[in-house]
Design a protein around this motif. Structure first.
Motif, PDB file in Angstrom:
ATOM      1  N   ALA A 159       0.834  -1.205   0.000  1.00 14.24           N
ATOM      2  CA  ALA A 159       0.000   0.000   0.000  1.00 14.24           C
ATOM      3  C   ALA A 159       0.869   1.255   0.000  1.00 14.24           C
ATOM      4  CB  ALA A 159      -0.928  -0.002   1.210  1.00 14.24           C
ATOM      5  N   GLU A 160       1.957   1.240   0.755  1.00 14.82           N
ATOM      6  CA  GLU A 160       2.849   2.398   0.805  1.00 14.82           C
ATOM      7  C   GLU A 160       3.536   2.634  -0.538  1.00 14.82           C
ATOM      8  OE1 GLU A 160       5.445   1.686   4.109  1.00 14.82           O
ATOM      9  OE2 GLU A 160       3.774   1.611   5.534  1.00 14.82           O
ATOM     10  N   THR A 161       3.703   1.578  -1.327  1.00 11.53           N
ATOM     11  CA  THR A 161       4.283   1.711  -2.662  1.00 11.53           C
ATOM     12  C   THR A 161       3.246   2.184  -3.674  1.00 11.53           C
ATOM     13  OG1 THR A 161       5.900  -0.048  -2.216  1.00 11.53           O
ATOM     14  CG2 THR A 161       5.432   0.446  -4.533  1.00 11.53           C
ATOM     15  N   ILE A 162       2.036   1.644  -3.574  1.00 10.81           N
ATOM     16  CA  ILE A 162       1.007   1.900  -4.579  1.00 10.81           C
ATOM     17  C   ILE A 162       0.333   3.251  -4.395  1.00 10.81           C
ATOM     18  CG2 ILE A 162      -1.297   1.104  -5.309  1.00 10.81           C
ATOM     19  CD1 ILE A 162      -0.204  -1.766  -4.997  1.00 10.81           C
ATOM     20  N   ALA A 163       0.130   3.700  -3.157  1.00  8.88           N
ATOM     21  CA  ALA A 163      -0.600   4.957  -2.909  1.00  8.88           C
ATOM     22  C   ALA A 163      -0.011   6.155  -3.661  1.00  8.88           C
ATOM     23  CB  ALA A 163      -0.682   5.239  -1.413  1.00  8.88           C
ATOM     24  N   PRO A 164       1.298   6.416  -3.579  1.00 10.47           N
ATOM     25  CA  PRO A 164       1.838   7.573  -4.315  1.00 10.47           C
ATOM     26  C   PRO A 164       1.734   7.416  -5.829  1.00 10.47           C
ATOM     27  CG  PRO A 164       3.610   6.337  -3.255  1.00 10.47           C
ATOM     28  CD  PRO A 164       2.330   5.786  -2.720  1.00 10.47           C
ATOM     29  N   ARG A 165       1.771   6.191  -6.328  1.00 12.96           N
ATOM     30  CA  ARG A 165       1.615   5.976  -7.765  1.00 12.96           C
ATOM     31  C   ARG A 165       0.182   6.294  -8.196  1.00 12.96           C
ATOM     32  NH1 ARG A 165       4.772   0.167  -8.711  1.00 12.96           N
ATOM     33  NH2 ARG A 165       6.784   0.804  -7.834  1.00 12.96           N
ATOM     34  N   LEU A 166      -0.783   5.913  -7.365  1.00 11.45           N
ATOM     35  CA  LEU A 166      -2.174   6.247  -7.657  1.00 11.45           C
ATOM     36  C   LEU A 166      -2.358   7.764  -7.725  1.00 11.45           C
ATOM     37  CD1 LEU A 166      -4.053   3.727  -5.336  1.00 11.45           C
ATOM     38  CD2 LEU A 166      -4.131   3.757  -7.833  1.00 11.45           C
ATOM     39  N   ALA A 167      -1.707   8.464  -6.799  1.00  9.61           N
ATOM     40  CA  ALA A 167      -1.849   9.922  -6.747  1.00  9.61           C
ATOM     41  C   ALA A 167      -1.334  10.600  -8.009  1.00  9.61           C
ATOM     42  CB  ALA A 167      -1.111  10.469  -5.525  1.00  9.61           C
ATOM     43  N   GLU A 168      -0.458   9.937  -8.735  1.00  7.75           N
ATOM     44  CA  GLU A 168       0.113  10.523  -9.949  1.00  7.75           C
ATOM     45  C   GLU A 168      -0.622  10.105 -11.216  1.00  7.75           C
ATOM     46  OE1 GLU A 168       4.180   9.350  -9.943  1.00  7.75           O
ATOM     47  OE2 GLU A 168       4.741  10.655  -8.261  1.00  7.75           O
ATOM     48  N   HIS A 169      -1.572   9.179 -11.114  1.00  7.18           N
ATOM     49  CA  HIS A 169      -2.239   8.688 -12.320  1.00  7.18           C
ATOM     50  C   HIS A 169      -3.294   9.685 -12.791  1.00  7.18           C
ATOM     51  CE1 HIS A 169      -4.330   6.116 -15.164  1.00  7.18           C
ATOM     52  NE2 HIS A 169      -3.301   5.267 -15.079  1.00  7.18           N
ATOM     53  N   VAL A 170      -3.379   9.884 -14.071  1.00 16.04           N
ATOM     54  CA  VAL A 170      -4.257  10.895 -14.653  1.00 16.04           C
ATOM     55  C   VAL A 170      -5.736  10.601 -14.394  1.00 16.04           C
ATOM     56  CG1 VAL A 170      -4.363   9.732 -16.900  1.00 16.04           C
ATOM     57  CG2 VAL A 170      -4.717  12.209 -16.764  1.00 16.04           C
ATOM     58  N   ALA A 171      -6.102   9.337 -14.202  1.00 11.97           N
ATOM     59  CA  ALA A 171      -7.507   8.984 -14.003  1.00 11.97           C
ATOM     60  C   ALA A 171      -7.976   9.209 -12.569  1.00 11.97           C
ATOM     61  CB  ALA A 171      -7.739   7.520 -14.386  1.00 11.97           C
ATOM     62  N   VAL A 172      -7.031   9.434 -11.674  1.00 12.67           N
ATOM     63  CA  VAL A 172      -7.364   9.538 -10.243  1.00 12.67           C
ATOM     64  C   VAL A 172      -7.438  11.000  -9.836  1.00 12.67           C
ATOM     65  CG1 VAL A 172      -6.661   8.925  -7.908  1.00 12.67           C
ATOM     66  CG2 VAL A 172      -6.273   7.319  -9.792  1.00 12.67           C
ATOM     67  N   GLY A 173      -8.590  11.397  -9.305  1.00 12.19           N
ATOM     68  CA  GLY A 173      -8.754  12.784  -8.879  1.00 12.19           C
ATOM     69  C   GLY A 173      -8.055  13.082  -7.576  1.00 12.19           C
ATOM     70  N   SER A 174      -8.154  12.160  -6.634  1.00 15.78           N
ATOM     71  CA  SER A 174      -7.502  12.351  -5.334  1.00 15.78           C
ATOM     72  C   SER A 174      -7.277  10.994  -4.671  1.00 15.78           C
ATOM     73  CB  SER A 174      -8.351  13.243  -4.413  1.00 15.78           C
ATOM     74  OG  SER A 174      -9.598  12.639  -4.137  1.00 15.78           O
ATOM     75  N   VAL A 175      -6.323  10.967  -3.750  1.00 13.62           N
ATOM     76  CA  VAL A 175      -5.993   9.753  -2.998  1.00 13.62           C
ATOM     77  C   VAL A 175      -5.937  10.092  -1.525  1.00 13.62           C
ATOM     78  CG1 VAL A 175      -4.227   8.004  -2.548  1.00 13.62           C
ATOM     79  CG2 VAL A 175      -4.720   8.691  -4.898  1.00 13.62           C
ATOM     80  N   VAL A 176      -6.549   9.240  -0.712  1.00  8.86           N
ATOM     81  CA  VAL A 176      -6.499   9.389   0.740  1.00  8.86           C
ATOM     82  C   VAL A 176      -5.747   8.200   1.313  1.00  8.86           C
ATOM     83  CG1 VAL A 176      -7.812   9.613   2.872  1.00  8.86           C
ATOM     84  CG2 VAL A 176      -8.696  10.616   0.768  1.00  8.86           C
ATOM     85  N   TYR A 177      -4.639   8.467   1.964  1.00  3.72           N
ATOM     86  CA  TYR A 177      -3.839   7.408   2.591  1.00  3.72           C
ATOM     87  C   TYR A 177      -2.977   8.058   3.666  1.00  3.72           C
ATOM     88  CZ  TYR A 177      -0.686   3.433   3.177  1.00  3.72           C
ATOM     89  OH  TYR A 177       0.038   2.392   3.704  1.00  3.72           O
ATOM     90  N   PRO A 178      -3.069   7.606   4.909  1.00  2.00           N
ATOM     91  CA  PRO A 178      -2.311   8.248   5.994  1.00  2.00           C
ATOM     92  C   PRO A 178      -0.800   8.288   5.772  1.00  2.00           C
ATOM     93  CG  PRO A 178      -3.987   6.796   6.896  1.00  2.00           C
ATOM     94  CD  PRO A 178      -3.947   6.542   5.419  1.00  2.00           C
ATOM     95  N   GLY A 179      -0.305   7.397   4.920  1.00  2.00           N
ATOM     96  CA  GLY A 179       1.127   7.371   4.657  1.00  2.00           C
ATOM     97  C   GLY A 179       1.619   8.425   3.696  1.00  2.00           C
TER      98      GLY A 179
END
Length: 371
Positions: free
Chosen positions: A257-277
């Protein structure tokens, strides 16, 4: 010297060994019985299946070992929550619940507690401490909240609850004892749905409470016996088996999850990401102080409900299902249950798949959504 939670993890695998006689089975036996051999005076012996069962008692030993306090097993997480609330309140009491926590706790209070003369108020998790707890007999906190992953300071909450004379109950489902220990931070009762990561294989409903307050623990024990809210021995055995690998699974899931969360935040299809890390999470500093890991749940918002559904249905390594914490990654669009989130909000539970393989599947599904 190892840290306390690593020591607990190591000792957990050998707790049963301490009571084994020569020739005894190493694996925990399942004891499916409703009655026990009970001639003469029954005091001090197992009496009836609604009171005692060796299989669930062995599972309670593991759960209590991880929480650092005696534990009581229940047939679901909501059964554990109900026990904690009903054992601690009386008519005329007022309780405080998170406005953004697991919705069934609010429904339970509205549907049943209100008509018994117990009123409740709601506050968002992030503002949970702002007005103090004066006037409340019980305060129910959930951090990180489900599904929004907001946090509140449990140590400060415990101080405020003690000043107000309130019982502090903390739902630790999203983190497990390997992520944080609410009792060590001052909570009176911890509750959890062990259906999730502790069991880990999505094949049993289970829950538990743990407390260092003996009168509260006895009240919850009496509630279980008198209401009949008992777990089955087969489910207890499944959770016992799952707990033996929880540390390994939790470590893998959090690291991915700590690896994937920042990658999700950079993807063009994702508006926002919530992750405490993520450093941008409003409660990131609190998460670093209060939690050992940042967890395996990630919230991501896509452009619409249709985009969210398409992502979930398209990803080859995501199971479209409610609940979380299994060995398989799963996801669902939480607005369909009425949670106060955007229509395109997805709660993603990272499982035990190899991280790069999982990310490749997630990325490919997001690419399709973006086109």
């Amino acid at each position: 010297m190892t840290d306390p939670i690593s020591r607990r993890a190591a000792e957990l695998l050998h707790l049963r060994q301490r009571s084994l006689g020569k020739g005894a089975p190493v694996s925990l036996p399942i004891t499916p019985t409703s009655v026990f051999n009970l001639p003469g005076d029954p005091a001090g012996f197992a009496q009836y299946g609604r009171f005692d069962n060796p299989t669930w008692e062995a599972t309670e030993e593991l759960l209590g070992h991880l929480d650092g306090a005696p534990a009581l097993a229940f047939p679901s997480g909501m059964a554990a929550i109900a026990a904690a609330i009903f054992a601690a309140v009386k008519s005329g009491d007022r309780i405080l619940l998170p406005a953004d926590g697991y919705y069934t706790t609010r429904i339970l209070s509205e549907r049943f507690l209100n008509r018994l003369g117990v009123s409740f108020d709601l506050r968002p998790t992030r503002q949970f401490l702002e007005k103090g707890f004066e006037g409340y007999s019980l305060v129910f906190a959930e951090t990180p909240s489900n599904p929004g992953l907001d946090l509140c300071d449990l140590q400060q909450a415990a101080t405020l609850a003690k000043e107000a004379g309130a019982v502090l109950v903390v739902d630790n489902t999203t983190m497990t004892p390997f992520g944080q220990n609410p009792l060590d931070l001052g909570a009176d009762i911890v509750v959890a749905a062990d259906t999730k990561a502790p069991n880990g294989h999505s094949d049993a409903l289970f829950g538990h409470v743990a407390s260092r307050d003996e009168p509260l623990l006895q009240a919850m024990r009496d509630w279980r016996k008198l209401s009949g809210s008992i777990p089955g021995p087969f489910e207890a055995w499944l959770v016992h088996r799952g707990l033996e690998t929880l540390e390994l699974r939790f470590e893998r899931m959090c690291t991915s999850a700590e690896t994937i969360a920042p990658r999700l935040a950079e993807h063009v299809a994702v508006g926002s990401v919530v992750y405490p890390g993520l450093a941008g999470h409003p409660d990131h500093d609190l998460a670093r102080r209060q939690m050992r890991r940042f967890g395996f749940l990630i919230g991501l918002t896509l452009a619409s409900a249709e985009a969210a559904d398409r992502f979930i249905e398209t990803c080859t390594l995501i199971l479209p299902a409610t609940s979380f914490g299994g060995v398989h990654s799963s996801a669902e669009r939480r607005a369909r249950w009425g949670d106060a989130v955007e229509p395109g909000f997805v709660r993603l539970s990272i499982g035990c798949e190899p991280c790069e393989e999982l990310w490749a599947a997630i990325s490919a599904a997001l690419d399709e959504v973006a086109t």
